[in-house]
Scaffold this active site. Structure first.
Site, PDB file in Angstrom:
ATOM      1  N   ARG A  16       0.825  -1.215   0.000  1.00 22.76           N
ATOM      2  CA  ARG A  16       0.000   0.000   0.000  1.00 22.76           C
ATOM      3  C   ARG A  16       0.863   1.270   0.000  1.00 22.76           C
ATOM      4  O   ARG A  16       0.537   2.265   0.635  1.00 22.76           O
ATOM      5  CB  ARG A  16      -0.963   0.005   1.200  1.00 22.76           C
ATOM      6  CG  ARG A  16      -2.107  -0.983   1.054  1.00 22.76           C
ATOM      7  CD  ARG A  16      -3.052  -0.919   2.240  1.00 22.76           C
ATOM      8  NE  ARG A  16      -2.408  -1.395   3.460  1.00 22.76           N
ATOM      9  CZ  ARG A  16      -2.825  -1.142   4.692  1.00 22.76           C
ATOM     10  NH1 ARG A  16      -3.894  -0.392   4.877  1.00 22.76           N
ATOM     11  NH2 ARG A  16      -2.195  -1.624   5.737  1.00 22.76           N
ATOM     12  N   GLU A  17       1.974   1.225  -0.726  1.00 21.59           N
ATOM     13  CA  GLU A  17       2.895   2.361  -0.744  1.00 21.59           C
ATOM     14  C   GLU A  17       2.201   3.654  -1.199  1.00 21.59           C
ATOM     15  O   GLU A  17       2.468   4.725  -0.654  1.00 21.59           O
ATOM     16  CB  GLU A  17       4.074   2.079  -1.693  1.00 21.59           C
ATOM     17  CG  GLU A  17       5.029   0.999  -1.224  1.00 21.59           C
ATOM     18  CD  GLU A  17       4.608  -0.402  -1.684  1.00 21.59           C
ATOM     19  OE1 GLU A  17       3.392  -0.628  -1.953  1.00 21.59           O
ATOM     20  OE2 GLU A  17       5.481  -1.277  -1.783  1.00 21.59           O
ATOM     21  N   LEU A  18       1.340   3.516  -2.224  1.00 22.71           N
ATOM     22  CA  LEU A  18       0.696   4.726  -2.746  1.00 22.71           C
ATOM     23  C   LEU A  18      -0.231   5.339  -1.690  1.00 22.71           C
ATOM     24  O   LEU A  18      -0.272   6.554  -1.515  1.00 22.71           O
ATOM     25  CB  LEU A  18      -0.086   4.411  -4.025  1.00 22.71           C
ATOM     26  CG  LEU A  18      -0.683   5.625  -4.748  1.00 22.71           C
ATOM     27  CD1 LEU A  18       0.403   6.623  -5.132  1.00 22.71           C
ATOM     28  CD2 LEU A  18      -1.459   5.196  -5.992  1.00 22.71           C
ATOM     29  N   ILE A 433     -28.426   2.456  14.624  1.00 19.18           N
ATOM     30  CA  ILE A 433     -28.182   1.399  13.644  1.00 19.18           C
ATOM     31  C   ILE A 433     -27.218   0.329  14.158  1.00 19.18           C
ATOM     32  O   ILE A 433     -27.045  -0.716  13.540  1.00 19.18           O
ATOM     33  CB  ILE A 433     -27.701   2.010  12.312  1.00 19.18           C
ATOM     34  CG1 ILE A 433     -28.652   3.102  11.848  1.00 19.18           C
ATOM     35  CG2 ILE A 433     -27.558   0.979  11.215  1.00 19.18           C
ATOM     36  CD1 ILE A 433     -30.108   2.669  11.717  1.00 19.18           C
ATOM     37  N   ARG A 517      -8.018   4.767  -0.033  1.00 14.74           N
ATOM     38  CA  ARG A 517      -8.694   3.788   0.814  1.00 14.74           C
ATOM     39  C   ARG A 517      -8.664   2.389   0.194  1.00 14.74           C
ATOM     40  O   ARG A 517      -9.013   2.201  -0.966  1.00 14.74           O
ATOM     41  CB  ARG A 517     -10.132   4.226   1.082  1.00 14.74           C
ATOM     42  CG  ARG A 517     -10.859   3.262   1.926  1.00 14.74           C
ATOM     43  CD  ARG A 517     -11.977   3.845   2.739  1.00 14.74           C
ATOM     44  NE  ARG A 517     -12.796   2.734   3.212  1.00 14.74           N
ATOM     45  CZ  ARG A 517     -12.473   1.964   4.238  1.00 14.74           C
ATOM     46  NH1 ARG A 517     -11.398   2.208   4.948  1.00 14.74           N
ATOM     47  NH2 ARG A 517     -13.243   0.939   4.573  1.00 14.74           N
ATOM     48  N   TRP A 563     -19.151  -8.671   0.088  1.00 10.18           N
ATOM     49  CA  TRP A 563     -17.911  -8.020   0.489  1.00 10.18           C
ATOM     50  C   TRP A 563     -16.775  -9.018   0.717  1.00 10.18           C
ATOM     51  O   TRP A 563     -15.832  -8.754   1.448  1.00 10.18           O
ATOM     52  CB  TRP A 563     -18.162  -7.127   1.718  1.00 10.18           C
ATOM     53  CG  TRP A 563     -18.974  -5.912   1.351  1.00 10.18           C
ATOM     54  CD1 TRP A 563     -19.286  -5.502   0.091  1.00 10.18           C
ATOM     55  CD2 TRP A 563     -19.592  -4.958   2.229  1.00 10.18           C
ATOM     56  NE1 TRP A 563     -20.052  -4.352   0.135  1.00 10.18           N
ATOM     57  CE2 TRP A 563     -20.249  -3.998   1.427  1.00 10.18           C
ATOM     58  CE3 TRP A 563     -19.639  -4.816   3.629  1.00 10.18           C
ATOM     59  CZ2 TRP A 563     -20.947  -2.918   1.977  1.00 10.18           C
ATOM     60  CZ3 TRP A 563     -20.342  -3.742   4.156  1.00 10.18           C
ATOM     61  CH2 TRP A 563     -20.987  -2.802   3.347  1.00 10.18           C
ATOM     62  N   CYS A 645     -28.019   0.802   3.337  1.00 11.12           N
ATOM     63  CA  CYS A 645     -27.575   2.177   3.082  1.00 11.12           C
ATOM     64  C   CYS A 645     -26.911   2.239   1.713  1.00 11.12           C
ATOM     65  O   CYS A 645     -26.869   1.254   0.997  1.00 11.12           O
ATOM     66  CB  CYS A 645     -26.661   2.675   4.177  1.00 11.12           C
ATOM     67  SG  CYS A 645     -25.413   1.540   4.730  1.00 11.12           S
ATOM     68  N   HIS A 696     -22.498  10.628   8.095  1.00 12.07           N
ATOM     69  CA  HIS A 696     -21.251  10.753   7.335  1.00 12.07           C
ATOM     70  C   HIS A 696     -20.603  12.106   7.562  1.00 12.07           C
ATOM     71  O   HIS A 696     -19.490  12.341   7.125  1.00 12.07           O
ATOM     72  CB  HIS A 696     -21.516  10.538   5.849  1.00 12.07           C
ATOM     73  CG  HIS A 696     -22.139   9.206   5.565  1.00 12.07           C
ATOM     74  ND1 HIS A 696     -23.507   9.035   5.532  1.00 12.07           N
ATOM     75  CD2 HIS A 696     -21.594   8.002   5.352  1.00 12.07           C
ATOM     76  CE1 HIS A 696     -23.766   7.756   5.292  1.00 12.07           C
ATOM     77  NE2 HIS A 696     -22.626   7.112   5.177  1.00 12.07           N
TER      78      HIS A 696
HETATM   79  N1  GLN Z   1     -24.717  -2.270  12.293  1.00 11.87           N
HETATM   80  C1  GLN Z   1     -23.705  -1.647  11.501  1.00 11.87           C
HETATM   81  C2  GLN Z   1     -23.183  -0.407  12.208  1.00 11.87           C
HETATM   82  O1  GLN Z   1     -23.938   0.249  12.856  1.00 11.87           O
HETATM   83  C3  GLN Z   1     -24.217  -1.270  10.132  1.00 11.87           C
HETATM   84  C4  GLN Z   1     -23.144  -0.715   9.257  1.00 11.87           C
HETATM   85  C5  GLN Z   1     -23.556  -0.455   7.821  1.00 11.87           C
HETATM   86  O2  GLN Z   1     -24.695  -0.339   7.494  1.00 11.87           O
HETATM   87  N2  GLN Z   1     -22.626  -0.319   6.946  1.00 11.87           N
HETATM   88  O3  GLN Z   1     -22.031  -0.059  12.115  1.00 11.87           O
HETATM   89 ZN    ZN Z   2     -25.562   1.656   7.000  1.00 13.61          ZN
END
Ligand code: GLN
Ligand code: ZN
Length: 765
Positions: A16-18, A433, A517, A563, A645, A696
């Site tokens: 991950r040098e960059l 959440i 990232r 993922w 999301c 965010h």
């Molecule tokens: N339960 C996870 C959190 O609250 C949900 C994360 C997500 O939706 N990416 O971090």
């Molecule tokens: Zn989420």
């Protein structure tokens, strides 16, 4: 002689040098010259690897300081005008400002590159967008490659794909109105490439893998008729899905060659081979650029035999797509055991595979690569036979799955009555959440435990202390449904993958996600099995601290699949179902342990959608089924939540409803609840919590703001169905802002309750 090449190499560096050079430059800790040095040495190293492996040309133009789409814009001079930069004189700091924003300008939007986990910067089209020329970086890189003695094949994002992926910002009604200008821009670049003696340019048009609108399809012939005459030989590259439906178009298109993603369907060759024009190259993308398994050389040579017979040297051999989407080098991998390692190939190993295939197709045939063939066949056979892959318990469970297993006992209407009787929640219940701020102390505690520096009991105590804080804070804030805060989780997939059989983790398998990232996806190699409960202890402890309902928190089967790098020896749907079975056991154990609400997160549900809408149904059927397998083992009184999301859901609402979660929480605050219109129109039947707090951003939303969003939500969602919650987990936020924002959120819910009460009283009066 045929040609062995790749569509692109990862630029981030095996270590991950960059990433580190970028972040150091951004923070002001190192100079631009130091960053440029890192870029130069990475390019040199990656080209050398390609040359050493025996590729016929190295890939130039795949390097980008942040993103290849942004690089293309910088090359053409088409950077967003709102920044006020002179495209021809664009500096590296200005380039980063485009990508990351600054005090005066928000960053360019970023979105997923087709169905990968790579994110590109979205071009911004206006009536004033110009393609009159930009930076010379590409030409400098050609000089660099040549100085190192390489033959360069240049790669560019194609004009139609670039145009298609951009967004109209102002003054245009149709992106295709920009086509004459963009074509002129490409003509200049291509003519210059020809002038400096480049003989082949790979021009990427992955939009051909989409279900493309007729006016876009029709734009291909005139565009390439305008480009090819002034350009070096063009290899038009398609990837990420088959393009057999465009066989006639591609056959007649005035380009020197076409690349096909054969990993997404060797069968499409049948549409191309019969009357492929003499003199035109066909590049076979046969080594998987999106997955990490060794190529079965024997099988590949057989699959390509008809193409070889028909095309001879005009058959080229390549990766299916750019190798950007796989880790750099397996040799750096010290965590995996030898057996697992022997099944894998990362970007560097794939170079050797491509060259081996080319040689195996040559005049000496298989004899030319006898040792590689033997090794490949042995690895393939060993993997197939390995007891680590097959688990009869899982297979039996899978075979016994019945329709009843994917159905709750009663309909939502009956369930929700029972749940409400048990839970006694107020109107507009408030919740979060799942994750709460992951402080440095939590991360250190986890890391120390992982390194073996903290004993199990000490670690348990540290995490429990954190859970106590999180529960106490939520009580104090007056939230109605609590969570334990997920302090024990580094990553929502890794945490579960590490406890499941069939999953493995690399130490260094980094893949660029965007800019600096990187992510390190786990890989699923065998039947997935849950040997013991994964979250029950934490949830049970958290529940013991409060009278309020505690939500158990799990990552759903589709996200666990999406993922990760997945097995290529069984359908994705089967792997998803195996994960679902493991999660089902966890859900049932949580219920038995007294957890009455369980959230199964599916943030990646939408991103699994196939590129072509006509393939959606099949995906959605098995994805919904997998979710339901995980969720439907519980009684009516247990409330199942899900969370999604980063998604636009409107086109898949019927399937989201079919998942039949009792409650869904979704990200909506940034789109000002726009998303909800779809839920309203569709009359989404179950409970729903539209996020009212954009997690965010460090900005603290005010009570009035969230109230306004909730009032908007009430216009489309019945009061009895509406929840109040943030957009997503809070793990990236700090405590002070989280406390304040959640306090405001609870207040907004209370105001709404008072308003509702007043409305009801007025009705009675
Ligand atoms: N339960 C996870 C959190 O609250 C949900 C994360 C997500 O939706 N990416 O971090
Ligand atoms: Zn989420």
């Amino acid at each position: 002689m045929a040609v062995a090449h790749i569509l692109g190499f990862p630029r981030i560096g095996a270590q991950r040098e960059l990433k580190f050079a970028l972040e150091s430059f951004w923070s002001g800790a190192s100079s631009e010259e130091a960053l440029r040095d890192t870029g130069r040495s990475l390019r040199a190293r990656h080209w050398q690897a390609q040359a050493d492996a025996g590729l016929d040309a190295v890939s130039v133009g795949d390097f980008a300081w942040y993103d290849q789409v942004l690089n293309t814009l910088a090359l053409l001079g088409a950077v967003p005008e709102r920044f006020g930069f002179d495209a021809r004189q664009l500096t590296l700091p200005q380039y980063f400002t485009l990508a990351r924003g600054n005090a005066g300008n928000f960053a360019m939007e970023m979105t997923k590159w087709f169905d990968t986990n790579y994110h590109y910067l979205v071009p911004e089209w206006t009536a004033d967008t110009r393609f009159d020329g930009g930076v010379d970086w590409l030409f400098d890189e050609i000089i660099e490659a040549r100085a190192a003695g390489h033959r360069a094949k240049v790669t560019l994002v194609g004009p139609l794909t670039l145009l298609y992926l951009g967004k109209i910002k102002s003054g245009l009604t149709d992106k295709l109105d920009l086509l004459p200008r963009i074509v002129a821009g490409y003509q200049r670049v291509l003519a210059r490439l020809q002038a400096v003696g480049i003989d082949w340019v790979q021009i990427d048009e992955p939009i051909l893998a989409l279900q493309l609108e007729p006016d876009w399809i029709a734009a291909f012939a005139p565009t390439y008729a305008a480009l090819q005459p002034v350009a070096p030989a063009l290899l038009l590259a398609t990837y990420f899905d088959q393009v057999g439906e465009h066989a006639a178009l591609l056959r007649d298109l005035p380009v020197a060659g076409v690349h096909l993603d054969l990993v997404r369907g060797v069968g499409q060759l049948d549409a191309f081979l019969p009357d492929w024009p003499a003199g035109k190259v066909l590049s076979a993308g046969i080594v998987d650029g999106r997955n990490i398994w060794c190529t079965d050389l024997e099988q590949t040579l057989s699959a390509l035999a008809p193409a070889q017979a028909a095309l001879g040297d005009r058959l080229w051999v390549s990766s299916s797509c750019s190798l950007l989407h796989v880790p750099v080098d397996l040799a750096q991998e010290n965590k995996l055991d030898g057996e697992l390692k022997s099944w894998l190939a990362f970007a560097t190993q794939k170079l050797d595979e491509i060259v081996a295939i080319k040689r195996g197709l040559g005049s000496q045939g298989r004899a030319a690569i006898a040792p590689q063939l033997a090794a490949s066949s042995a690895a393939v056979a060993a993997r197939k036979a390995s007891p680590r892959i097959h688990n009869t318990v899982v297979q039996k469970k899978l075979a016994q799955l019945s329709a009843a297993d994917t159905q709750r006992d009663s309909d939502f209407a009956q369930r929700i009555v029972k749940q409400q009787a048990k839970l006694q929640l107020p109107d507009f219940p408030t919740t979060t959440i799942g994750s709460f701020p992951q402080t440095a102390a939590i991360r250190h505690a986890r890391a120390a435990y992982k390194r073996g520096e903290t004993g199990h009991l000490d670690y348990l105590e540290q995490m429990r202390a954190e859970i106590r804080i999180v529960v106490e804070q939520q009580e104090r804030l007056g939230l109605d449904v609590l969570v334990h805060g997920e302090p024990e989780r580094n990553d929502m997939v890794e945490y579960f993958g590490e406890q499941l059989w069939g999953y493995a983790f690399t130490a260094n398998g980094w893949v660029q996600s965007y800019g600096s990232r990187c992510v390190k996806p786990p890989f699923i190699y065998g039947d997935v099995y849950r040997p013991e409960p994964m979250t029950v202890g934490w949830s049970q402890y958290a529940q013991s601290l409060t009278e309020k309902p505690m939500k158990g928190m799990l990552t759903g089967p589709v996200t666990m699949l999406q993922w990760s790098f997945v097995r290529d020896d069984q359908p994705r749907a089967t792997t998803a179902l195996q994960i679902a079975l493991a999660l089902r056991d966890e859900v049932c154990d949580l219920e038995k342990a007294g957890i009455g609400m369980i959230q199964i997160d599916e943030p990646a549900f939408r991103e699994g959608l196939p590129l072509k809408a006509r393939d959606w149904q099949q995906y959605l059927d098995w994805a919904v089924r997998a979710f339901k397998v995980s969720a439907c083992g519980v009684g009516d009184e247990t409330q199942i939540h899900t969370h999604m999301c980063y998604s636009e859901f409107n086109d898949i609402l019927p399937w989201i409803a079919a998942m039949d979660a009792d409650v869904i929480t979704i990200e909506t605050s940034r789109s000002d609840m726009e998303l909800l219109d779809g839920f309203g129109r569709f009359a989404y039947p179950n409970d729903i919590g539209p996020g009212v707090y954009d997690i965010h951003s460090p900005r603290i939303p005010q009570v009035a703001e969230m109230e306004r969003l909730l009032r908007k939500a009430r216009e489309v969602i019945p009061d009895a169905r509406l929840w109040v919650n943030p957009d997503c987990g809070l793990k990236t936020r700090g405590w002070p802002e989280t406390r304040e924002a959640l306090g405001n959120m609870v207040q907004a819910a209370q105001n709404l309750r008072s308003a509702l009460k007043a409305e009801r009283e007025r009705l009675v009066a």
